[in-house]
Design an enzyme around this catalytic site. Structure first.
Site, PDB file in Angstrom:
ATOM      1  N   HIS A 193       0.828  -1.212   0.000  1.00  0.00           N
ATOM      2  CA  HIS A 193       0.000   0.000   0.000  1.00  0.00           C
ATOM      3  C   HIS A 193       0.860   1.260   0.000  1.00  0.00           C
ATOM      4  O   HIS A 193       0.423   2.328  -0.414  1.00  0.00           O
ATOM      5  CB  HIS A 193      -0.973   0.009   1.192  1.00  0.00           C
ATOM      6  CG  HIS A 193      -0.383   0.475   2.480  1.00  0.00           C
ATOM      7  ND1 HIS A 193       0.039  -0.388   3.464  1.00  0.00           N
ATOM      8  CD2 HIS A 193      -0.151   1.724   2.945  1.00  0.00           C
ATOM      9  CE1 HIS A 193       0.506   0.305   4.488  1.00  0.00           C
ATOM     10  NE2 HIS A 193       0.403   1.595   4.194  1.00  0.00           N
ATOM     11  N   SER A 210       4.676   3.523   9.042  1.00  0.00           N
ATOM     12  CA  SER A 210       4.306   2.492   8.111  1.00  0.00           C
ATOM     13  C   SER A 210       5.520   1.899   7.419  1.00  0.00           C
ATOM     14  O   SER A 210       6.417   2.610   7.000  1.00  0.00           O
ATOM     15  CB  SER A 210       3.382   3.069   7.063  1.00  0.00           C
ATOM     16  OG  SER A 210       2.308   3.726   7.675  1.00  0.00           O
ATOM     17  N   ASP A 221       0.313  -7.324   2.288  1.00  0.00           N
ATOM     18  CA  ASP A 221       0.752  -5.938   2.170  1.00  0.00           C
ATOM     19  C   ASP A 221       2.282  -5.834   2.144  1.00  0.00           C
ATOM     20  O   ASP A 221       2.897  -5.299   3.061  1.00  0.00           O
ATOM     21  CB  ASP A 221       0.162  -5.144   3.341  1.00  0.00           C
ATOM     22  CG  ASP A 221       0.255  -3.652   3.152  1.00  0.00           C
ATOM     23  OD1 ASP A 221       0.544  -3.212   2.035  1.00  0.00           O
ATOM     24  OD2 ASP A 221       0.024  -2.928   4.141  1.00  0.00           O
TER      25      ASP A 221
END
Length: 290
Positions: free
Chosen positions: A78, A237, A136
């Site tokens: 992502h 992230s 992911d």
């Protein structure tokens, strides 16, 4: 509101994508238990990488990362979606060997990217209007091999999952306030921060008041504190979630920061990481074939 961690792991291509004898070792030791987060110094996390999106130049660091092989970066899929820069390698830069993203430090190494590869089964979905992701993971190839030294070293990939209760560590340049819902570049930390995050029982994380059916223990790791405490947050992230090896001699990458809740660090809302043992085969095969 959910947040995504933008994941990155830098891997080293030495002919084979396997652990080397010196992986997972830092020149600066970790000897202090922390509460409230702590600033890192150069060499404390020599596998930590900063991924900068040229599509969002205001961010000093767009995603975290972890050095594994000397020419590859593993990141969250992502993180490299079109809105953030996409799979165009010209949209990304990678830095390793640093603690500060705001000031030049002797020993920092900067790299361009030549390949961006998303996991083929990555898919994004929404729950109550909030974005989440499965599988992911993505890989970025650097334009040349990194130089391993006191400030730059690769992490080890694990042969098995760390046990529930293991005190692991998450690090990154994410927002410093746990309650920032509309955070921006000014809310990010200029200096790398880290905190302990113990692995939680998947049964606990799958309870309705925690993550319920969103928690898929086969591909995810849930870590943090049931009562709430310092945790990963927006901007962390893709950063590394590392745990001690079974013999305690080195650090291993057990997870990749993926998503969580805002406010961060709330009771019963620990961060969710991609489980590295699930993706280890894909990571190694992709590196070897590219």
């Amino acid at each position: 509101m959910f947040w995504f961690g933008f994941i990155l792991l830098v891997a080293v291509q030495l002919g084979e994508a396997s652990n080397d004898a010196n992986c997972g070792k830092a020149s600066v030791g970790l000897n202090a238990r922390i509460h409230g987060g702590q600033y890192a110094t150069q060499g404390m996390f020599p596998w930590q990488a900063s991924l900068k999106s040229l599509k969002h130049p205001a961010h000093l660091s767009y995603c975290g990362g972890t050095l594994y092989n000397n020419q590859w970066v593993i990141t969250a899929a992502h993180c490299v979606e079109e809105a953030y820069g996409g799979t165009d390698p010209n949209m990304w830069q990678v830095r390793v060997g640093l603690a500060s993203v705001a000031h030049w430090e002797h020993g920092r190494q900067d790299y361009n990217v030549t390949r961006v590869i998303m996991h083929p089964h990555y898919h994004r979905f929404e729950v109550d209007g909030q974005p989440l992701a499965h599988m992911d993971v993505a890989l970025l190839k650097l334009d040349r091999p990194v130089t391993l030294d006191a400030f730059v070293n690769n992490i080890c990939l694990p042969d098995s999952d760390a046990s529930v209760g293991t005190d692991c560590i998450v690090s990154g340049w994410g927002v410093t306030s746990m309650h920032v819902e509309n955070s921006g570049p000014d809310d990010e930390s200029d200096t790398l921060k880290w905190t302990y995050a113990p692995i939680l029982d998947p049964g606990y994380c799958s309870q309705p008041h925690v993550w319920g059916s969103l928690m898929l223990s086969s591909i995810m790791v849930c870590a943090g504190y049931e009562h709430g405490r310092d945790d990963a947050c927006e901007g962390d992230s893709g950063g590394p979630f590392i745990c001690p090896s079974p013999d305690g001699s080195r650090w291993e990458l057990q997870g990749i920061v993926s998503w969580g809740d805002i406010p961060c660090g709330e009771q019963h809302k620990p961060t969710v990481y991609m489980r590295v043992t699930t993706y280890k085969g894909w990571i190694q095969q992709t590196i070897q074939s590219n």
